[in-house]
Design a protein around this motif. Structure first.
Motif, PDB file in Angstrom:
ATOM      1  N   VAL A  58       0.792  -1.106   0.097  1.00 17.34           N
ATOM      2  CA  VAL A  58      -0.057   0.059  -0.018  1.00 17.34           C
ATOM      3  C   VAL A  58       0.878   1.266   0.128  1.00 17.34           C
ATOM      4  O   VAL A  58       0.679   2.136  -0.903  1.00 17.34           O
ATOM      5  N   LEU A  59       1.949   1.157   0.927  1.00 22.02           N
ATOM      6  CA  LEU A  59       2.720   2.375   0.711  1.00 22.02           C
ATOM      7  C   LEU A  59       3.476   2.616  -0.593  1.00 22.02           C
ATOM      8  O   LEU A  59       3.680   3.841  -1.002  1.00 22.02           O
ATOM      9  N   PHE A  60       3.914   1.573  -1.303  1.00 17.88           N
ATOM     10  CA  PHE A  60       4.544   1.943  -2.640  1.00 17.88           C
ATOM     11  C   PHE A  60       3.572   2.163  -3.639  1.00 17.88           C
ATOM     12  O   PHE A  60       3.630   3.377  -4.329  1.00 17.88           O
ATOM     13  N   PHE A  61       2.315   1.618  -3.485  1.00 24.34           N
ATOM     14  CA  PHE A  61       1.106   2.307  -4.214  1.00 24.34           C
ATOM     15  C   PHE A  61       0.942   3.718  -4.121  1.00 24.34           C
ATOM     16  O   PHE A  61       0.686   4.313  -5.058  1.00 24.34           O
ATOM     17  N   VAL A  62       0.789   4.071  -2.756  1.00 25.13           N
ATOM     18  CA  VAL A  62       0.482   5.534  -2.715  1.00 25.13           C
ATOM     19  C   VAL A  62       1.535   6.339  -2.971  1.00 25.13           C
ATOM     20  O   VAL A  62       1.584   7.499  -3.521  1.00 25.13           O
ATOM     21  N   LEU A  63       2.931   6.015  -2.814  1.00 20.56           N
ATOM     22  CA  LEU A  63       3.937   6.874  -3.280  1.00 20.56           C
ATOM     23  C   LEU A  63       3.831   6.980  -4.709  1.00 20.56           C
ATOM     24  O   LEU A  63       4.277   7.958  -5.350  1.00 20.56           O
ATOM     25  N   VAL A  64       3.523   5.973  -5.454  1.00 22.62           N
ATOM     26  CA  VAL A  64       3.701   6.069  -7.083  1.00 22.62           C
ATOM     27  C   VAL A  64       2.474   7.120  -7.525  1.00 22.62           C
ATOM     28  O   VAL A  64       2.598   7.835  -8.389  1.00 22.62           O
ATOM     29  N   MET A  65       1.156   6.887  -6.423  1.00 21.45           N
ATOM     30  CA  MET A  65       0.197   7.828  -7.019  1.00 21.45           C
ATOM     31  C   MET A  65       0.683   9.028  -6.605  1.00 21.45           C
ATOM     32  O   MET A  65       0.123  10.079  -7.483  1.00 21.45           O
ATOM     33  N   ILE A  66       1.078   9.368  -5.710  1.00 24.97           N
ATOM     34  CA  ILE A  66       1.655  10.858  -5.173  1.00 24.97           C
ATOM     35  C   ILE A  66       2.462  11.254  -6.504  1.00 24.97           C
ATOM     36  O   ILE A  66       2.391  12.465  -6.972  1.00 24.97           O
ATOM     37  N   ALA A  67       3.434  10.461  -6.804  1.00 26.54           N
ATOM     38  CA  ALA A  67       4.393  10.949  -8.106  1.00 26.54           C
ATOM     39  C   ALA A  67       3.791  11.256  -9.326  1.00 26.54           C
ATOM     40  O   ALA A  67       4.006  12.211  -9.988  1.00 26.54           O
ATOM     41  N   ILE A  68       2.700  10.414  -9.615  1.00 28.05           N
ATOM     42  CA  ILE A  68       1.823  10.500 -10.898  1.00 28.05           C
ATOM     43  C   ILE A  68       1.191  11.973 -10.774  1.00 28.05           C
ATOM     44  O   ILE A  68       1.113  12.657 -11.754  1.00 28.05           O
ATOM     45  N   VAL A  69       0.391  12.142  -9.635  1.00 25.38           N
ATOM     46  CA  VAL A  69      -0.401  13.362  -9.576  1.00 25.38           C
ATOM     47  C   VAL A  69       0.626  14.590  -9.553  1.00 25.38           C
ATOM     48  O   VAL A  69       0.233  15.633  -9.987  1.00 25.38           O
ATOM     49  N   SER A  70       1.664  14.479  -8.764  1.00 20.45           N
ATOM     50  CA  SER A  70       2.427  15.675  -8.716  1.00 20.45           C
ATOM     51  C   SER A  70       3.133  16.040 -10.080  1.00 20.45           C
ATOM     52  O   SER A  70       3.176  17.086 -10.400  1.00 20.45           O
ATOM     53  N   LEU A  71       3.573  14.854 -10.766  1.00 23.93           N
ATOM     54  CA  LEU A  71       4.130  15.214 -12.198  1.00 23.93           C
ATOM     55  C   LEU A  71       3.142  15.872 -13.043  1.00 23.93           C
ATOM     56  O   LEU A  71       3.310  16.637 -13.897  1.00 23.93           O
ATOM     57  N   LEU A  72       1.818  15.570 -12.955  1.00 27.78           N
ATOM     58  CA  LEU A  72       0.782  15.930 -13.814  1.00 27.78           C
ATOM     59  C   LEU A  72       0.196  17.202 -13.224  1.00 27.78           C
ATOM     60  O   LEU A  72       0.287  18.293 -14.165  1.00 27.78           O
ATOM     61  N   ASP A  73       0.352  17.591 -12.118  1.00 31.93           N
ATOM     62  CA  ASP A  73       0.286  18.936 -11.509  1.00 31.93           C
ATOM     63  C   ASP A  73       1.232  19.996 -11.985  1.00 31.93           C
ATOM     64  O   ASP A  73       1.058  21.027 -12.291  1.00 31.93           O
ATOM     65  N   LEU A  74       2.547  19.431 -11.918  1.00 32.01           N
ATOM     66  CA  LEU A  74       3.649  20.341 -12.407  1.00 32.01           C
ATOM     67  C   LEU A  74       3.411  20.536 -13.958  1.00 32.01           C
ATOM     68  O   LEU A  74       3.388  21.733 -14.161  1.00 32.01           O
ATOM     69  N   GLY A  75       3.306  19.503 -14.703  1.00 33.72           N
ATOM     70  CA  GLY A  75       3.093  19.672 -16.318  1.00 33.72           C
ATOM     71  C   GLY A  75       1.989  20.423 -16.733  1.00 33.72           C
ATOM     72  O   GLY A  75       2.144  21.648 -17.223  1.00 33.72           O
ATOM     73  N   LEU A  76       0.748  20.277 -15.878  1.00 31.02           N
ATOM     74  CA  LEU A  76      -0.409  20.967 -16.436  1.00 31.02           C
ATOM     75  C   LEU A  76      -0.253  22.463 -15.804  1.00 31.02           C
ATOM     76  O   LEU A  76      -0.796  23.657 -16.405  1.00 31.02           O
ATOM     77  N   GLY A  77       0.473  22.506 -14.548  1.00 33.23           N
ATOM     78  CA  GLY A  77       0.658  24.138 -14.130  1.00 33.23           C
ATOM     79  C   GLY A  77       1.562  25.005 -15.160  1.00 33.23           C
ATOM     80  O   GLY A  77       1.214  25.987 -15.395  1.00 33.23           O
ATOM     81  N   LYS A  78       2.666  24.322 -15.438  1.00 26.62           N
ATOM     82  CA  LYS A  78       3.454  24.772 -16.348  1.00 26.62           C
ATOM     83  C   LYS A  78       2.820  25.178 -17.910  1.00 26.62           C
ATOM     84  O   LYS A  78       2.971  26.626 -18.501  1.00 26.62           O
ATOM     85  N   LEU A  79       2.036  24.073 -18.235  1.00 25.14           N
ATOM     86  CA  LEU A  79       1.300  24.640 -19.462  1.00 25.14           C
ATOM     87  C   LEU A  79       0.324  25.702 -19.249  1.00 25.14           C
ATOM     88  O   LEU A  79       0.137  26.515 -20.190  1.00 25.14           O
ATOM     89  N   ALA A  80      -0.386  25.710 -18.217  1.00 23.67           N
ATOM     90  CA  ALA A  80      -1.352  26.656 -18.077  1.00 23.67           C
ATOM     91  C   ALA A  80      -0.508  28.307 -17.734  1.00 23.67           C
ATOM     92  O   ALA A  80      -1.154  29.042 -18.369  1.00 23.67           O
ATOM     93  N   PHE A  81       0.420  28.065 -17.287  1.00 24.76           N
ATOM     94  CA  PHE A  81       1.155  29.331 -17.188  1.00 24.76           C
ATOM     95  C   PHE A  81       1.820  29.668 -18.330  1.00 24.76           C
ATOM     96  O   PHE A  81       1.706  30.971 -18.751  1.00 24.76           O
ATOM     97  N   GLU A  82       2.159  29.059 -19.399  1.00 20.06           N
ATOM     98  CA  GLU A  82       2.586  29.263 -20.821  1.00 20.06           C
ATOM     99  C   GLU A  82       1.216  29.948 -21.641  1.00 20.06           C
ATOM    100  O   GLU A  82       1.637  30.634 -22.295  1.00 20.06           O
ATOM    101  N   VAL A  83       0.234  29.180 -21.284  1.00 22.92           N
ATOM    102  CA  VAL A  83      -0.832  29.688 -22.075  1.00 22.92           C
ATOM    103  C   VAL A  83      -1.506  31.033 -21.741  1.00 22.92           C
ATOM    104  O   VAL A  83      -1.683  31.819 -22.802  1.00 22.92           O
TER     105      VAL A  83
END
Length: 90
Positions: A58-83
């Motif tokens: 469960v700990l591994f799964f949660v950490l993987v999900m945190i990484a995925i959500v964080s990367l999506l947040d970072l990428g979409l944030g940069k995209l929104a900033f550029e737009v």
């Protein structure tokens, strides 16, 4: 073909063959307590080794999900900033 109103739930539930009561009838606190204790006796608890294994899975799964959500947040944030800040070279 039966209609929805013909369903046993719509007619008030089914009778329990053990005591003839409607299954929707309320149970008393003592009966409820006895049923809870009976159900808890059926529970199979994991061993310490299984519990540790489940914890790390469960700990591994949660950490993987945190990484995925964080990367999506970072990428979409940069995209929104550029737009929304726009490129001034148009």
């Amino acid at each position: 073909m039966s209609s929805v109103s013909d369903a046993s739930a719509a007619r008030g539930g089914r009778k329990d063959p053990a005591d003839g009561k409607q299954t929707g009838d309320r149970t008393g606190p003592l009966t409820f307590y006895r049923q809870v204790v009976a159900e808890l006796r059926k529970v199979v608890y994991p061993t310490r080794e299984q519990l540790v294994t489940y914890f790390f899975v469960v700990l591994f799964f949660v950490l993987v999900m945190i990484a995925i959500v964080s990367l999506l947040d970072l990428g979409l944030g940069k995209l929104a900033f550029e737009v929304f800040t726009g490129a001034d070279d148009i």
